[in-house]
Design an enzyme around this catalytic site. Structure first.
Site, mmCIF file in Angstrom:
data_model
loop_
_atom_site.group_PDB
_atom_site.id
_atom_site.type_symbol
_atom_site.label_atom_id
_atom_site.label_comp_id
_atom_site.label_asym_id
_atom_site.label_seq_id
_atom_site.Cartn_x
_atom_site.Cartn_y
_atom_site.Cartn_z
ATOM 1 N N THR A 16 1.170 -1.103 0.092
ATOM 2 C CA THR A 16 0.066 0.044 0.003
ATOM 3 C C THR A 16 1.084 1.079 0.065
ATOM 4 O O THR A 16 1.714 1.503 1.083
ATOM 5 C CB THR A 16 -0.970 -0.073 1.211
ATOM 6 O OG1 THR A 16 -1.787 -1.230 1.362
ATOM 7 C CG2 THR A 16 -1.858 1.316 1.190
ATOM 8 N N LYS A 46 -7.611 1.862 -3.152
ATOM 9 C CA LYS A 46 -7.416 1.551 -1.863
ATOM 10 C C LYS A 46 -7.656 2.795 -0.868
ATOM 11 O O LYS A 46 -8.299 2.834 0.075
ATOM 12 C CB LYS A 46 -6.045 1.004 -1.647
ATOM 13 C CG LYS A 46 -5.501 0.764 -0.245
ATOM 14 C CD LYS A 46 -5.839 -0.598 0.082
ATOM 15 C CE LYS A 46 -5.365 -0.680 1.541
ATOM 16 N NZ LYS A 46 -5.419 -1.740 2.212
ATOM 17 N N LYS A 94 -1.851 5.041 8.451
ATOM 18 C CA LYS A 94 -1.234 5.259 7.226
ATOM 19 C C LYS A 94 -2.027 5.473 6.161
ATOM 20 O O LYS A 94 -1.752 6.360 5.122
ATOM 21 C CB LYS A 94 -0.292 3.926 7.031
ATOM 22 C CG LYS A 94 0.543 3.656 5.723
ATOM 23 C CD LYS A 94 0.815 2.308 5.692
ATOM 24 C CE LYS A 94 1.673 2.174 4.089
ATOM 25 N NZ LYS A 94 1.779 1.011 3.774
HETATM 26 P P1 NAD Z 1 5.966 -5.841 7.445
HETATM 27 O O1 NAD Z 1 6.460 -4.781 8.033
HETATM 28 O O2 NAD Z 1 5.338 -6.908 8.218
HETATM 29 O O3 NAD Z 1 6.859 -6.652 6.314
HETATM 30 C C1 NAD Z 1 7.418 -5.911 5.249
HETATM 31 C C2 NAD Z 1 8.786 -6.731 4.871
HETATM 32 O O4 NAD Z 1 9.428 -6.247 3.770
HETATM 33 C C3 NAD Z 1 9.741 -7.056 6.126
HETATM 34 O O5 NAD Z 1 9.777 -8.073 6.445
HETATM 35 C C4 NAD Z 1 11.086 -6.095 5.770
HETATM 36 O O6 NAD Z 1 12.237 -6.810 6.217
HETATM 37 C C5 NAD Z 1 10.750 -6.305 3.941
HETATM 38 N N1 NAD Z 1 11.638 -5.334 3.302
HETATM 39 C C6 NAD Z 1 11.674 -3.961 3.300
HETATM 40 N N2 NAD Z 1 12.468 -3.349 2.352
HETATM 41 C C7 NAD Z 1 12.951 -4.466 1.833
HETATM 42 C C8 NAD Z 1 13.653 -4.463 0.724
HETATM 43 N N3 NAD Z 1 14.380 -3.404 0.016
HETATM 44 N N4 NAD Z 1 14.017 -5.845 0.255
HETATM 45 C C9 NAD Z 1 13.596 -7.029 0.578
HETATM 46 N N5 NAD Z 1 12.769 -6.825 1.779
HETATM 47 C C10 NAD Z 1 12.429 -5.623 2.235
HETATM 48 O O7 NAD Z 1 4.476 -5.387 6.714
HETATM 49 P P2 NAD Z 1 3.172 -5.993 6.075
HETATM 50 O O8 NAD Z 1 2.231 -6.097 7.452
HETATM 51 O O9 NAD Z 1 3.435 -7.411 5.691
HETATM 52 O O10 NAD Z 1 2.802 -4.977 5.239
HETATM 53 C C11 NAD Z 1 3.065 -4.657 3.719
HETATM 54 C C12 NAD Z 1 2.315 -3.869 3.071
HETATM 55 O O11 NAD Z 1 0.850 -4.116 2.937
HETATM 56 C C13 NAD Z 1 2.470 -2.483 3.581
HETATM 57 O O12 NAD Z 1 2.425 -1.574 2.513
HETATM 58 C C14 NAD Z 1 0.911 -2.504 4.315
HETATM 59 O O13 NAD Z 1 0.777 -1.188 4.407
HETATM 60 C C15 NAD Z 1 0.042 -3.345 3.466
HETATM 61 N N6 NAD Z 1 -1.118 -3.885 4.047
HETATM 62 C C16 NAD Z 1 -0.756 -4.610 5.378
HETATM 63 C C17 NAD Z 1 -1.939 -5.145 5.801
HETATM 64 C C18 NAD Z 1 -2.022 -5.718 7.300
HETATM 65 O O14 NAD Z 1 -2.800 -6.014 7.917
HETATM 66 N N7 NAD Z 1 -0.683 -5.966 7.695
HETATM 67 C C19 NAD Z 1 -3.175 -5.246 5.237
HETATM 68 C C20 NAD Z 1 -3.336 -4.469 3.949
HETATM 69 C C21 NAD Z 1 -2.232 -4.018 3.481
#
Ligand code: NAD
Length: 290
Positions: A94, A166, A241
């Site tokens: 997102t 979204k 966010k």
């Molecule tokens: P998270 O922080 O758990 O996971 C992100 C991962 O990305 C981490 O493991 C981090 O190490 C990795 N990362 C960051 N930069 C990197 C790079 N350059 N190369 C490789 N790995 C890298 O986040 P999440 O909860 O999984 O959310 C991910 C996305 O999904 C976000 O944009 C969030 O807004 C969206 N989202 C989350 C939810 C939710 O409920 N958690 C729901 C809908 C959408």
């Protein structure tokens, strides 16, 4: 069966990658964090994003925010350059609409923005909703893959349209949840029971998802987070966010969204008071306490 590169194995990415493995795809994964790498059972670990992308027919990212997405796709050793010209690139994070359009334009490959709703439970159960922006032929190729991780897949338009959908949806949700909470707070002051308000409003013009599916008071909808002390669900910090991204888009386009702006202020206040880890419907406690 497709060869897939998947980068970003956090709370959302790890179960999404697992569902691609379960669907029979050959998935090569990469995350900066060694702990996260251990979470994608059945996938082939790569030593860099570029290695995961090399030879793949599809490359997906699930990263925290716009700067991570720009860096991962376009930075030194970036995923776009490491992918073959016909590879379909899909970002499920997102992020803001502007960055999504910028990365799509610079990638030099078919690129889709495909943010999701449904949270970690939806990612685990493969019931996510995907909102997709980008070229129609790339969408047609990617759709079966997205179906393996979700239940609803909607092509919303050209580059950035998925992120736009979204942002608009979540701003509407933020506003409708605060409105629903305010109605219950006023009912409490007036001596009207939660059950009576629910019975009337759920069948009349006040009806909305925040009331009938995600009711912010315990009782009327047994599965809503209000019945489990506001454990998320959808954490208030994530709502800040998402409404922040909507307000950024409103500022960039000149759209008038005064209710969205006020919703962002109220959710920020809730997070500052320590509510960031609780469900966003828990904002009713802050409103009640004012
Ligand atoms: P998270 O922080 O758990 O996971 C992100 C991962 O990305 C981490 O493991 C981090 O190490 C990795 N990362 C960051 N930069 C990197 C790079 N350059 N190369 C490789 N790995 C890298 O986040 P999440 O909860 O999984 O959310 C991910 C996305 O999904 C976000 O944009 C969030 O807004 C969206 N989202 C989350 C939810 C939710 O409920 N958690 C729901 C809908 C959408």
């Amino acid at each position: 069966m497709a060869r897939i590169g998947f980068v970003g194995l956090g709370n959302m990415g790890a179960p999404m990658a697992r569902n691609l493995v379960r669907a029979g795809h050959e998935v090569s994964v990469y995350d900066l964090s060694a702990g996260a790498m251990a979470r994608a059972e059945g996938a082939r670990p790569a030593t860099s994003g570029a290695e995961a992308a090399g030879g793949a027919e599809f490359v997906l990212t699930m990263l925290p925010a716009g700067q991570h997405v720009r860096e991962a796709w376009l930075g030194t050793g970036g995923l776009a350059a490491a992918s073959a010209p016909e590879t379909v690139l899909i970002d499920c994070s997102t992020i803001d609409v502007g960055t999504a359009r910028e990365v799509a334009a610079a990638a030099g490959r078919p690129f889709l923005d495909a943010p999701v709703s449904g949270g970690v439970m939806g990612a685990e159960a493969a019931t996510l909703t995907f909102m997709v922006g980008g070229p129609g032929d790339a969408f047609a190729r990617a759709e079966p893959l997205l179906q393996a991780m979700g239940r609803t897949v909607v092509h919303c338009g050209e580059a950035g349209a998925g992120q736009a959908a979204k942002a608009c949806n979540n701003m509407l949700l933020a506003i409708s949840m605060i409105g629903t909470c305010e109605a219950f707070v006023l009912a409490e002051k007036l001596g009207l029971s939660h059950e009576a308000l629910f019975e009337v409003a759920s069948k009349s013009s006040g009806q909305c998802w925040s009331l009938t599916t995600y009711c912010p008071v315990p009782g009327p909808v047994p599965a809503s987070p209000a019945n489990r002390d506001y454990r998320p669900g959808f954490a208030a910090a994530l709502m800040v966010k998402d409404v922040g991204l909507a307000q950024q888009a409103a500022a960039e386009t000149g759209a008038s969204t005064p209710m969205g702006a006020r919703a962002l202020e109220l959710y920020r206040e809730f997070v500052e008071q320590g509510g960031g880890g609780t469900d966003f419907s828990g904002i009713i406690r802050m409103l009640r306490g004012r």
